[in-house]
Design a protein around this motif. Structure first.
Motif, PDB file in Angstrom:
ATOM      1  N   ASP A 197      39.817  36.752  39.819  1.00 13.94           N
ATOM      2  CA  ASP A 197      38.848  35.668  39.636  1.00 13.94           C
ATOM      3  C   ASP A 197      37.610  35.834  40.517  1.00 13.94           C
ATOM      4  N   LYS A 198      37.788  36.338  41.721  1.00 14.10           N
ATOM      5  CA  LYS A 198      36.670  36.430  42.657  1.00 14.10           C
ATOM      6  C   LYS A 198      36.170  37.861  42.839  1.00 14.10           C
ATOM      7  N   LYS A 205      30.860  38.966  34.833  1.00 18.01           N
ATOM      8  CA  LYS A 205      29.903  39.342  35.871  1.00 18.01           C
ATOM      9  C   LYS A 205      29.200  40.632  35.490  1.00 18.01           C
TER      10      LYS A 205
END
Length: 219
Positions: A197-198, A205
């Motif tokens: 997720d990050k 992204k």
């Protein structure tokens, strides 16, 4: 009277050697004169540089960087996924090389911590930025092969940004977790460092959806 030795040209012309001294066009053999003219004018379908006759010369501009891309100590958001893949590749290479020196055995904690520190503190000089169709991409070992005719800008802020991002990624996940992912394979290490997720390569992204291509040679 001594007979001059025969001479063979680059394109297969065979003829007598010319006498020394300045050569006037009227003293040349007709075939040799035609050969020289064809070399100078690029007759025969291609010019001296391999371009078709009359083709405009192509200039390849270097990528234009914004003020933030030039001056910021941080990796631009659009290049973070490429940077993470480069970092994962270098960590994988360094750890595998260190294991090879001890017969593919598991490294001790002190050993893999030393290798990870060395991986992040290396010069990173083989990496740089290219621009293809208006999009900037990081290029170097372990990354998809970019357009060979594009200009790659190395040095400058890129080595420092890669080193800083590498230290941050290892520090955030922890050396033990990074080494454990490496032991499960390169895909697991990329997943840990770059996805999730990050992660900088998370879905949606910049650069996250780029399909893998043939990687460039290692350093």
């Amino acid at each position: 009277m001594q007979v001059p030795q025969a001479r063979i040209s680059a394109r297969g012309y065979i003829g007598p050697a010319l006498p020394p001294g300045p050569i006037a066009p009227q003293r040349m053999q007709p075939a040799l004169l035609g050969l020289l003219l064809s070399l100078l004018t690029g007759a025969g379908g291609e010019g001296m540089c391999g371009d078709p006759p009359g083709a405009p010369s192509r200039s390849i501009p270097a990528p234009r960087l914004s003020a933030e891309e030039r001056l910021s100590p941080h990796m631009p958001e659009s290049l973070r996924c490429d940077a993470c893949r480069a970092i994962a590749f270098q960590i994988e290479e360094q750890l595998s090389r260190a294991e090879g020196k001890v017969g593919k055995k598991v490294l001790s904690e002190s050993d893999y911590m030393e290798v990870l520190e060395r991986s992040c503190s290396q010069g990173w000089e083989s990496y740089g930025v290219q621009e293809l169709d208006g999009e900037k991409r990081l290029a170097g070992p372990g990354l998809p092969v970019q357009e060979p005719m594009s200009v790659m800008v190395t040095g400058g802020p890129w080595p420092g940004r890669l080193s800083k991002m590498c230290h941050g990624a290892v520090g955030q996940r922890g050396e033990a977790q990074v080494y454990g992912a490496h032991r499960r394979g390169p895909a697991a290490l990329r997943e840990l460092l770059c996805h999730g997720d990050k992660g900088p390569c998370a879905g949606g992204k910049a650069g996250g959806a780029a399909p893998p291509k043939a990687p460039q040679n290692e350093l």
